[in-house]
Scaffold this motif. Structure first.
Motif, PDB file in Angstrom:
ATOM      1  N   SER A 290      -0.693   4.174  -1.927  1.00  6.05           N
ATOM      2  CA  SER A 290      -2.015   4.661  -1.511  1.00  6.05           C
ATOM      3  C   SER A 290      -1.834   5.717  -0.427  1.00  6.05           C
ATOM      4  O   SER A 290      -1.471   5.401   0.706  1.00  6.05           O
ATOM      5  CB  SER A 290      -2.874   3.501  -0.991  1.00  6.05           C
TER       6      SER A 290
ATOM      7  N   LYS B  92      -6.415   6.038   9.672  1.00  2.00           N
ATOM      8  CA  LYS B  92      -7.833   5.703   9.483  1.00  2.00           C
ATOM      9  C   LYS B  92      -8.120   4.236   9.806  1.00  2.00           C
ATOM     10  O   LYS B  92      -9.208   3.903  10.273  1.00  2.00           O
ATOM     11  CB  LYS B  92      -8.257   6.052   8.062  1.00  2.00           C
TER      12      LYS B  92
ATOM     13  N   VAL C 251      -3.423   6.508   5.892  1.00  2.00           N
ATOM     14  CA  VAL C 251      -4.052   5.188   5.823  1.00  2.00           C
ATOM     15  C   VAL C 251      -4.003   4.494   7.173  1.00  2.00           C
ATOM     16  O   VAL C 251      -5.029   3.992   7.673  1.00  2.00           O
ATOM     17  CB  VAL C 251      -3.366   4.318   4.743  1.00  2.00           C
TER      18      VAL C 251
ATOM     19  N   MET D  46       0.828  -1.211   0.000  1.00  2.00           N
ATOM     20  CA  MET D  46       0.000   0.000   0.000  1.00  2.00           C
ATOM     21  C   MET D  46       0.860   1.259   0.000  1.00  2.00           C
ATOM     22  O   MET D  46       0.387   2.334   0.387  1.00  2.00           O
ATOM     23  CB  MET D  46      -0.938  -0.013   1.210  1.00  2.00           C
TER      24      MET D  46
ATOM     25  N   ASN E 261      -4.199   7.717   0.799  1.00  2.00           N
ATOM     26  CA  ASN E 261      -5.354   7.869   1.690  1.00  2.00           C
ATOM     27  C   ASN E 261      -6.359   6.766   1.415  1.00  2.00           C
ATOM     28  O   ASN E 261      -6.293   6.084   0.381  1.00  2.00           O
ATOM     29  CB  ASN E 261      -6.005   9.245   1.505  1.00  2.00           C
ATOM     30  N   ILE E 262      -7.303   6.591   2.333  1.00  2.00           N
ATOM     31  CA  ILE E 262      -8.321   5.554   2.219  1.00  2.00           C
ATOM     32  C   ILE E 262      -9.613   6.092   2.826  1.00  2.00           C
ATOM     33  O   ILE E 262      -9.571   6.921   3.748  1.00  2.00           O
ATOM     34  CB  ILE E 262      -7.863   4.259   2.942  1.00  2.00           C
TER      35      ILE E 262
ATOM     36  N   PRO F  38       1.808   0.855   4.682  1.00  2.00           N
ATOM     37  CA  PRO F  38       0.683   1.794   4.619  1.00  2.00           C
ATOM     38  C   PRO F  38       1.143   3.195   4.984  1.00  2.00           C
ATOM     39  O   PRO F  38       1.988   3.365   5.871  1.00  2.00           O
ATOM     40  CB  PRO F  38      -0.305   1.238   5.656  1.00  2.00           C
TER      41      PRO F  38
END
Length: 664
Positions: A590, A627, A624, A587, A592-593, A620
């Motif tokens: 990525s 959250k 991420v 991840m 943000n989620i 992550p």
């Protein structure tokens, strides 16, 4: 012989201790992720953005903040708001000499262009000159570009007239039309300031480079066709901007003899002169002043010709009276209430985005040549304030002009003082020389605008866009055809829609790749890109190439991962009679989620766990992990499934796999 079991046992104990130490190290590094502090809130980031927009970064260190007095903090704020306070202290007479010559050269080009662009915006000529006085002075105080030349430009002038005619007919009520233009300018300045204060520069990027190339080319052709009215001396002309309506109006006027040949002869003669001057200036860099001064010479010579021959009595259309003097106040003319408020705000937003896009593109181009960085957000604040003040002083939307900036650069400008010189020169012209422009023919203004249009059409860049990215070229062509055959709004809408479609396509169907370890490294790469990458049997490594793991792509990611798990499981059972032990999701890309992404991760965990497969997350990012902790997902699936890197996740999976095999 009796010592062998003891030696063997000690080796096994040593290996066991090494495994435990490695596990402890991985667990400790995983805690760095799990125990990281919460990221700053959106309000904290917003306040920081506003502070950074004005206060220099070197003034924001913790030690400086403690020591700074209130007065020093205020001065830092003023230096951030007015960059002239930084470089003005070291300004030398040698620089002023260069800026003086550049400013005078710039004024010789700006005066005739400003009159022509005001005519293009359906305003009286003096408003173009007003726009070349106040906005450049404000920008000189607040702007950070050294070369950019501020004033009215062709594209924004055409944009205003095209959009405003749907709200108010300038021919029926020019006063009401002018008031609405000032109101649009005010809203444009407000939007530009807000973009800069809140670091919203990314909104301007919705008009991609490809879209701007297409839009500029289409607008150049439309502007050129509209100049046929002045070049041919046509009295009755369409208010529409599309090529079909404009050409239809021209052919109708020619058929019914509603045109005057003398205008065409005069305009074309000076257009040829302007184009020759431009050609000579490009071939010989030392003669850069020739194309810059050619428009002013054209105005002077054509005005003398019309005055001496009384050509205005034989059908040659002239400018007539130009109101001189200082910029009058227009604060009382702003229409901030009434039925057209929403429409003027919308046009102000469109004008703000287009003007900013052109100005920042121009400023950054010349800043890169000089080797310094241009802060886009500070530029937006400067542009916004200059247009707000401009709307209160009888100016319409001003921005950076590519043609005048090129002249300013070629003339050897050192700082924005050249803008101040240019503004003062235009102001003196308003005070002293406007009465001399009474007999200036409209055809000359049309030829001046036509001579500046080739710079807006970049065929080579369009070809390059086609070679590099076909979807970008589609946005380019969409904007071009929309402006050319429909309207300015349709062209912009087509460009933004295609650009958004490209973004959505990448967001809804992000790249999801199977990874393998590159030989002799701890790096994992896409097996499609690196065929030599080694897949680990029983462990599936997948990377999500999307900055946002969200509702738009969460289901697609889940389905793609489960499909690969099924395919890999079938392949393993056929070849090695083994099963998948773990799925590692990289991840690192990525940023943000959202809640949909978290829900999909939980569903993946449950589905994989029901088949005896462990779900592991590697690298992550800050938002991420925050959250995932806030949603308590890590409590439900276990904090031991998070690792600092893919290599560590793989090592942990292999260790647990071998431990399971040894227990069997």
């Amino acid at each position: 012989m009796g010592s062998l079991p003891t030696e063997s046992l000690s080796v096994e104990e040593h290996q066991q201790q090494q495994v435990e130490m490695d596990d402890t190290s991985r667990t400790e590094r995983a805690r760095w992720l799990l125990n990281s502090p919460d990221p700053p809130s959106i309000w904290h980031e917003l306040a920081g953005s506003i502070r950074e927009a004005f206060v220099p970064r070197n003034k924001l260190s913790s030690s400086s903040r403690v020591k700074q007095t209130w007065r020093r903090s205020a001065f830092s704020f003023l230096r951030g708001l007015f960059p002239i306070l930084n470089w003005g202290r070291n300004y030398k007479a040698s620089k002023f000499k260069s800026d003086l010559m550049a400013g005078l050269t710039l004024a010789s080009l700006s005066i005739p262009q400003s009159i022509g662009y005001a005519n293009l915006a359906k305003l009286d000529p003096q408003y173009g000159l007003y726009t070349s006085v106040i906005p450049p002075l404000i920008y000189a105080l607040m702007g950070s570009s050294r070369e950019i030349a501020i004033g009215p430009v062709a594209v924004v002038s055409m944009l205003l007239s095209a959009l405003m005619q749907n709200v108010q007919d300038p021919a029926a009520d020019p006063v009401a039309y002018r008031k609405l233009v000032f109101t649009v300018t005010f809203f444009a300045g407000v939007f530009q300031s807000v973009f800069g204060l809140f670091r919203l520069g990314f909104l301007v990027d919705f008009l991609s480079h490809a879209a701007i190339v297409g839009f500029m080319a289409g607008a150049a052709i439309v502007i050129g066709l509209q100049q046929l009215k002045g070049l041919l001396g046509i009295s009755h002309f369409t208010n529409k901007t599309d090529v079909v309506s404009v050409l239809g109006s021209v052919f109708s006027s020619l058929h019914h003899s509603y045109w005057y040949p003398l205008n065409f002869v005069l305009g074309c003669s000076f257009l040829i002169f302007l184009l020759i001057a431009r050609f000579i200036g490009r071939r010989n860099k030392k003669l850069f002043w020739l194309p810059a001064i050619a428009p002013l010479l054209s105005v002077i010579l054509s005005t003398l010709i019309v005055y001496l021959t009384k050509a205005d009595k034989h059908g040659v259309k002239i400018v007539k009276h130009i109101k001189g003097g200082l910029n009058p106040s227009s604060a009382h003319q702003l229409q901030l209430t009434g039925p057209h408020l929403g429409q003027t705000a919308k046009i102000g937003l469109i004008s703000a985005v287009v003007a900013l896009t052109e100005a920042i593109a121009v400023g950054r181009s010349f800043a890169s040549i000089k080797g310094y960085h241009l802060d886009g957000n500070k530029e937006m604040v400067a542009m916004g304030f200059m247009n707000i003040v401009g709307s209160l002083t009888s100016c319409y939307v001003a921005t950076g002009s590519f043609s005048r900036t090129a002249v300013n650069f070629s003339a050897g400008c050192q700082t924005v003082v050249s803008n101040i010189v240019m503004a003062i020169t235009v102001l003196l012209s308003l005070e002293l020389f406007t009465s001399l422009l009474y007999y200036t023919p409209i055809a000359i203004l049309a030829s001046i605008i036509l001579s500046a249009l080739p710079g807006l059409i970049d065929i080579n860049e369009a070809i390059n866009i086609y070679k590099v990215d076909k979807l970008d070229f589609l946005a380019c062509i969409g904007a071009f055809l929309g402006v050319l055959f429909a309207s300015v709004e349709i062209g912009l809408l087509a460009a933004v829609t295609i650009s958004f479609a490209k973004i959505l396509l990448n967001a809804v169907r992000p790249g999801i790749e199977l990874q393998g370890r590159l030989p002799r490294t701890d790096t994992y790469g896409d097996i499609s890109q690196f065929p030599m990458a080694i897949k680990t049997p029983g462990i599936l490594t997948i990377r999500i190439n999307s900055a946002l793991f969200c509702f738009a792509n969460a289901n697609f990611i889940r389905e793609r991962i489960m499909r690969w798990v099924t395919e890999e499981q079938d392949e393993l059972e056929e070849t090695t009679k083994r099963t998948i032990q773990a799925v590692i999701i990289d991840m690192s890309n990525s940023m943000n989620i959202d809640t949909s992404g978290i829900l999909v991760l939980e569903e993946l965990h449950k589905k994989l766990a029901s088949n005896g497969i462990e779900l592991v997350m590697a690298s992550p990012r800050w938002q991420v992990i925050h959250k995932l902790k806030s949603a308590k997902l890590l409590d439900r699936i276990g904090k031991g499934c998070v690792y600092l890197s893919v290599a560590e996740a793989m090592e942990a999976c292999l260790t647990s796999k071998f431990a399971a095999l040894s227990n069997c």
